[in-house]
Write a protein that holds these residues in place. Structure first.
Motif, PDB file in Angstrom:
ATOM      1  N   ARG A 232       0.677  -1.175   0.038  1.00 36.55           N
ATOM      2  CA  ARG A 232      -0.393  -0.059  -0.089  1.00 36.55           C
ATOM      3  C   ARG A 232       0.846   1.241  -0.101  1.00 36.55           C
ATOM      4  O   ARG A 232       1.686   1.564   0.945  1.00 36.55           O
ATOM      5  N   ILE A 233       0.305   2.528  -0.589  1.00 36.53           N
ATOM      6  CA  ILE A 233       0.730   3.505  -0.541  1.00 36.53           C
ATOM      7  C   ILE A 233      -0.276   4.689  -0.370  1.00 36.53           C
ATOM      8  O   ILE A 233      -1.113   4.466  -0.905  1.00 36.53           O
ATOM      9  N   PHE A 234       0.132   5.511   1.269  1.00 38.30           N
ATOM     10  CA  PHE A 234      -0.491   6.233   0.936  1.00 38.30           C
ATOM     11  C   PHE A 234      -0.396   7.443   1.014  1.00 38.30           C
ATOM     12  O   PHE A 234       0.701   8.462   2.103  1.00 38.30           O
ATOM     13  N   ILE A 235      -1.096   8.454  -0.065  1.00 40.47           N
ATOM     14  CA  ILE A 235       0.086   9.899  -0.122  1.00 40.47           C
ATOM     15  C   ILE A 235      -0.564  11.307  -0.396  1.00 40.47           C
ATOM     16  O   ILE A 235      -1.829  10.689  -0.209  1.00 40.47           O
ATOM     17  N   THR A 236      -0.863  11.912   0.972  1.00 41.29           N
ATOM     18  CA  THR A 236      -1.618  13.245   1.192  1.00 41.29           C
ATOM     19  C   THR A 236      -0.595  14.331   1.267  1.00 41.29           C
ATOM     20  O   THR A 236       0.657  14.178   1.062  1.00 41.29           O
ATOM     21  N   ASN A 237      -1.365  15.274  -0.040  1.00 43.99           N
ATOM     22  CA  ASN A 237       0.141  16.738  -0.813  1.00 43.99           C
ATOM     23  C   ASN A 237      -1.705  17.286  -1.525  1.00 43.99           C
ATOM     24  O   ASN A 237      -1.612  16.939  -2.187  1.00 43.99           O
ATOM     25  N   ALA A 238      -1.017  18.440  -0.833  1.00 45.53           N
ATOM     26  CA  ALA A 238      -1.856  19.645  -0.928  1.00 45.53           C
ATOM     27  C   ALA A 238      -1.244  20.435  -2.424  1.00 45.53           C
ATOM     28  O   ALA A 238      -3.070  20.226  -2.811  1.00 45.53           O
ATOM     29  N   TYR A 239      -0.408  20.018  -2.653  1.00 47.59           N
ATOM     30  CA  TYR A 239      -0.005  20.996  -4.162  1.00 47.59           C
ATOM     31  C   TYR A 239       0.484  19.249  -5.164  1.00 47.59           C
ATOM     32  O   TYR A 239       1.648  19.072  -5.145  1.00 47.59           O
ATOM     33  N   PHE A 240      -0.429  18.832  -5.995  1.00 49.96           N
ATOM     34  CA  PHE A 240      -0.179  17.559  -6.457  1.00 49.96           C
ATOM     35  C   PHE A 240       0.141  17.344  -7.648  1.00 49.96           C
ATOM     36  O   PHE A 240      -1.330  17.137  -8.751  1.00 49.96           O
ATOM     37  N   LEU A 241       1.325  17.548  -8.044  1.00 51.34           N
ATOM     38  CA  LEU A 241       2.024  17.430  -9.692  1.00 51.34           C
ATOM     39  C   LEU A 241       2.707  17.323  -9.477  1.00 51.34           C
ATOM     40  O   LEU A 241       4.053  17.567 -10.938  1.00 51.34           O
ATOM     41  N   PRO A 242       3.017  16.220  -9.815  1.00 56.85           N
ATOM     42  CA  PRO A 242       4.061  15.178  -9.378  1.00 56.85           C
ATOM     43  C   PRO A 242       5.032  14.673 -11.517  1.00 56.85           C
ATOM     44  O   PRO A 242       3.704  14.930 -11.924  1.00 56.85           O
ATOM     45  N   PRO A 243       6.313  14.844 -11.209  1.00 62.25           N
ATOM     46  CA  PRO A 243       7.025  14.716 -12.632  1.00 62.25           C
ATOM     47  C   PRO A 243       6.135  13.418 -13.240  1.00 62.25           C
ATOM     48  O   PRO A 243       6.100  12.253 -12.079  1.00 62.25           O
ATOM     49  N   LEU A 244       6.723  13.219 -14.018  1.00 62.93           N
ATOM     50  CA  LEU A 244       5.718  12.088 -14.784  1.00 62.93           C
ATOM     51  C   LEU A 244       6.800  10.365 -14.614  1.00 62.93           C
ATOM     52  O   LEU A 244       5.587  10.025 -14.060  1.00 62.93           O
ATOM     53  N   ARG A 245       7.945  10.900 -14.073  1.00 64.58           N
ATOM     54  CA  ARG A 245       8.658   9.715 -13.453  1.00 64.58           C
ATOM     55  C   ARG A 245       8.064   9.033 -12.101  1.00 64.58           C
ATOM     56  O   ARG A 245       7.995   7.364 -11.649  1.00 64.58           O
ATOM     57  N   ILE A 246       7.380  10.571 -11.443  1.00 75.66           N
ATOM     58  CA  ILE A 246       6.772   9.728  -9.762  1.00 75.66           C
ATOM     59  C   ILE A 246       5.051   8.956 -10.479  1.00 75.66           C
ATOM     60  O   ILE A 246       4.891   8.320  -9.954  1.00 75.66           O
ATOM     61  N   ILE A 247       4.544   9.913 -11.629  1.00 76.46           N
ATOM     62  CA  ILE A 247       3.051   9.656 -12.055  1.00 76.46           C
ATOM     63  C   ILE A 247       3.621   8.202 -12.828  1.00 76.46           C
ATOM     64  O   ILE A 247       2.109   6.744 -12.037  1.00 76.46           O
ATOM     65  N   HIS A 248       4.996   7.918 -13.324  1.00 78.50           N
ATOM     66  CA  HIS A 248       4.678   6.465 -13.975  1.00 78.50           C
ATOM     67  C   HIS A 248       4.923   5.265 -12.780  1.00 78.50           C
ATOM     68  O   HIS A 248       4.036   4.323 -12.803  1.00 78.50           O
ATOM     69  N   ALA A 249       5.534   5.776 -11.641  1.00 83.02           N
ATOM     70  CA  ALA A 249       5.443   4.160 -10.662  1.00 83.02           C
ATOM     71  C   ALA A 249       4.394   4.049  -9.982  1.00 83.02           C
ATOM     72  O   ALA A 249       3.842   3.102  -9.535  1.00 83.02           O
ATOM     73  N   LEU A 250       4.165   6.004  -9.877  1.00 81.76           N
ATOM     74  CA  LEU A 250       2.634   5.457  -8.728  1.00 81.76           C
ATOM     75  C   LEU A 250       1.626   4.541 -10.334  1.00 81.76           C
ATOM     76  O   LEU A 250       0.468   4.163  -9.387  1.00 81.76           O
ATOM     77  N   ALA A 251       1.497   4.686 -10.974  1.00 80.28           N
ATOM     78  CA  ALA A 251       0.139   3.731 -11.715  1.00 80.28           C
ATOM     79  C   ALA A 251       1.437   2.123 -12.354  1.00 80.28           C
ATOM     80  O   ALA A 251      -0.046   1.742 -11.919  1.00 80.28           O
ATOM     81  N   ALA A 252       2.409   1.954 -12.074  1.00 78.10           N
ATOM     82  CA  ALA A 252       2.963   1.209 -12.344  1.00 78.10           C
ATOM     83  C   ALA A 252       3.263   0.510 -11.168  1.00 78.10           C
ATOM     84  O   ALA A 252       2.042  -1.010 -10.874  1.00 78.10           O
ATOM     85  N   ALA A 253       2.647   1.199  -9.730  1.00 78.60           N
ATOM     86  CA  ALA A 253       2.290   0.170  -7.955  1.00 78.60           C
ATOM     87  C   ALA A 253       1.151  -0.139  -8.498  1.00 78.60           C
ATOM     88  O   ALA A 253       1.384  -1.167  -7.735  1.00 78.60           O
ATOM     89  N   ALA A 254       0.465   1.002  -8.446  1.00 73.33           N
ATOM     90  CA  ALA A 254      -1.500   0.201  -8.696  1.00 73.33           C
ATOM     91  C   ALA A 254      -1.532  -0.897  -9.801  1.00 73.33           C
ATOM     92  O   ALA A 254      -2.111  -1.996  -9.356  1.00 73.33           O
ATOM     93  N   ARG A 255      -0.951  -0.912 -10.824  1.00 72.35           N
ATOM     94  CA  ARG A 255      -0.897  -1.928 -12.197  1.00 72.35           C
ATOM     95  C   ARG A 255      -1.058  -3.326 -11.189  1.00 72.35           C
ATOM     96  O   ARG A 255      -0.943  -4.754 -11.485  1.00 72.35           O
ATOM     97  N   ARG A 256       0.673  -3.638 -10.069  1.00 71.26           N
ATOM     98  CA  ARG A 256       0.850  -4.492  -9.829  1.00 71.26           C
ATOM     99  C   ARG A 256       0.722  -5.125  -8.229  1.00 71.26           C
ATOM    100  O   ARG A 256       0.854  -6.066  -8.064  1.00 71.26           O
ATOM    101  N   GLY A 257      -1.195  -4.314  -8.431  1.00 67.55           N
ATOM    102  CA  GLY A 257      -2.070  -4.740  -7.452  1.00 67.55           C
ATOM    103  C   GLY A 257      -1.392  -4.019  -5.673  1.00 67.55           C
ATOM    104  O   GLY A 257      -2.707  -4.552  -4.499  1.00 67.55           O
ATOM    105  N   VAL A 258      -0.771  -2.582  -5.883  1.00 66.54           N
ATOM    106  CA  VAL A 258      -0.485  -1.853  -4.712  1.00 66.54           C
ATOM    107  C   VAL A 258      -1.987  -1.281  -4.198  1.00 66.54           C
ATOM    108  O   VAL A 258      -1.979  -0.760  -5.062  1.00 66.54           O
ATOM    109  N   ASP A 259      -2.631  -1.044  -3.237  1.00 68.81           N
ATOM    110  CA  ASP A 259      -3.101  -0.158  -2.927  1.00 68.81           C
ATOM    111  C   ASP A 259      -3.177   1.078  -2.672  1.00 68.81           C
ATOM    112  O   ASP A 259      -1.893   2.261  -1.652  1.00 68.81           O
ATOM    113  N   VAL A 260      -2.918   2.171  -3.399  1.00 69.27           N
ATOM    114  CA  VAL A 260      -2.456   2.920  -3.899  1.00 69.27           C
ATOM    115  C   VAL A 260      -3.672   4.106  -3.961  1.00 69.27           C
ATOM    116  O   VAL A 260      -4.165   4.485  -4.642  1.00 69.27           O
TER     117      VAL A 260
END
Length: 382
Positions: A232-260
């Motif tokens: 699982r990954i729980f993120i709280t961030n008031a101004y959420f505009l991450p770079p593409l590498r972090i967006i892709h890492a979050l998407a990849a985590a969700a696809r492998r079954g991580v609770d994002v």
């Protein structure tokens, strides 16, 4: 300065010992401000306060009184505030100086200064007392964060009190920035350091160093934790505009079954950032991540917890300005007990959120889609 009434007190959200450290997880100004003022009141040698926003309002006056009292007692009190983010009167600063406090504006705006210098702001929020007790997180010194019963707006934010070797790490970063900002010399004999070895379970990460290769420590810490996540990954961030590498890492985590799960500020002081954030919801939702928008008071926190063992609390927004330009600092804690408290805080905060489901996302009006993409094109400057 007239003495304001004392801030209301509230117990910490969680307290625990982690290695050589004593940690207190603090929720909102109701918990953080009284703890900070108490630490200042107990200072014997030094107080170092660093903030992006310093205001000469009720909360600023309360801190000014506490700082002035310690300066009068012979403590070396240094206050570093960002010239762009802060709003303080000259009379407020003059009173601090007369009391013996040393206020310093970080990079006053000069039209002749290079753009890169003007754009890079001091966004850290840190307090270090006697090199032994430190506070780090998202709270500035302003009525916005104070409890409503103290006349504040009660913004939702998270701060951390650290007692132990990591406080000296944060003091080191403060003194580096103070020197580079042109601050007066410090009395080196006052600034002792914890004799114990640094504890890898509690680390301070900052991007204050001038060399470009050192500016990505916080970004890399986030990305590596996301890429290693298995549950699982729980993120709280008031101004959420991450770079593409972090967006892709979050998407990849969700696809492998991580609770994002990602919580952003649905109630915000910067609406353009929310519009730009919504432009990336679709990619994350398609991957299986869950998005939540906070409702009610303004959300300003910047925290994350991964796999119930890795957690961070700090000043860093997941956006280009914080990750590439601003001076920031985060505490990274590797400890199941602390991460468990962070997960509990996140879960409780979900009660104040609206989940953005795929069905709701598809139904958004055309004007909102257009506004989101327009704002996203300007994401590097928001």
């Amino acid at each position: 300065m007239s003495q304001p009434p004392p801030a209301s007190t509230a117990p910490a959200f969680a307290e625990m010992t982690v290695g050589h450290h004593r940690l207190a997880l603090l929720k909102d100004g109701a918990q953080a401000y009284p703890a900070m003022l108490a630490a200042i009141a107990g200072a014997q040698r030094t107080v170092c306060l660093e903030t992006y926003i310093l205001r000469s309002d009720r909360t600023g006056q309360r801190f000014a009184e506490a700082l002035a009292e310690r300066a009068a007692a012979g403590v070396e009190v240094s206050v570093l505030f960002d010239a762009w983010g802060s709003s303080v009167s000259s009379s407020f600063l003059d009173e601090l100086r007369r009391a013996g406090v040393r206020p310093l504006a970080f990079r006053p705006i000069e039209l002749s200064a290079p753009f890169g210098k003007v754009a890079r702001r001091d966004h850290r929020k840190a307090l270090i007392v006697d090199g032994a007790i430190a506070f780090i997180g998202g709270l500035n010194i302003s009525d916005d964060y104070a409890a409503p019963e103290d006349g504040g707006a009660g913004w939702r934010d998270t701060h951390l009190r650290i007692e132990g070797p990591a406080a000296a790490e944060l003091q080191y970063f403060f003194l580096r920035t103070w020197q580079r900002a042109g601050g007066p010399p410090v009395d080196g004999e006052r600034y002792g350091y914890d004799a114990r070895r640094p504890d890898p379970a509690v680390q301070i990460i900052s991007n204050d160093l001038p060399r470009r290769r050192h500016r990505h420590g916080i970004r890399d810490a986030y990305r590596q934790a996301i890429e290693r996540a298995r549950r699982r990954i729980f993120i709280t961030n008031a101004y959420f505009l991450p770079p593409l590498r972090i967006i892709h890492a979050l998407a990849a985590a969700a696809r492998r079954g991580v609770d994002v799960r990602i919580m952003v500020a649905g109630t915000t002081d910067v609406p353009a950032v929310l519009l730009a954030s919504r432009a990336i919801y679709g990619h994350l939702l398609d991957a299986g991540a869950r998005l939540f928008e906070w409702r009610g008071r303004v959300l300003h926190a910047k925290t994350a917890v991964v796999d119930g063992s890795w957690a961070t609390v700090g000043s860093t927004n997941l956006d280009s300005q914080s990750l590439r330009m601003n001076i920031e600092a985060n505490a990274v804690i590797t400890h199941r007990g602390f991460a468990g408290a962070m997960e509990r805080m996140f879960t409780e905060d979900l009660a104040s959120c609206r989940e953005i489901t795929v069905a709701r996302w598809i139904r958004r009006p055309l004007w909102e889609r257009a506004a989101s993409w327009t704002a996203y094109l300007a994401r590097d400057w928001l």
